[in-house]
Motif scaffolding. Structure first.
Motif: not given
Length: 108
Positions: A69-73
């Motif tokens: 679903s994506g990239g997260f920090h």
């Protein structure tokens, strides 16, 4: 936080995440395989081959998560890792991401 403090906290978090997924696998609640290469944790969902990757970024003092679903920090705030965009907590977010990719409820 100093770099050595960050590295120690990041390593402990990666260890805890890996142990949680290993426990779920050992209890036959989830068919998953974890592998580590330095500061990178690969979590592979055996049934569909999808992966979640968690790694530490020392220069930014963040943990990064890559999922379908994506990239997260995530940045350390007190005793938790908090998403820099939406304020979600790392383990709760990983539970939701893993649930979506595994097709079954996952709670870390």
């Amino acid at each position: 936080m100093s770099e050595s403090e960050f590295l120690a906290q990041a390593e402990a978090t990666l260890d805890a995440i890996e142990a949680a997924f290993d426990r779920l696998n050992n209890e036959d609640l989830l068919d998953v395989e974890c592998s580590r290469s330095g500061n990178v944790l690969h979590i592979e969902f055996i049934d569909n081959g999808s992966k979640i990757i968690v790694n530490s970024q020392a220069p930014m003092q963040e943990l990064w998560v890559a999922a379908k679903s994506g990239g997260f920090h995530y940045k350390r705030s007190g005793a938790q890792w908090i998403n820099t965009r939406d304020g979600s907590e790392l383990l709760s977010a990983l539970s939701a991401l893993a649930s979506a990719q595994a097709g079954t409820k996952v709670t870390l």
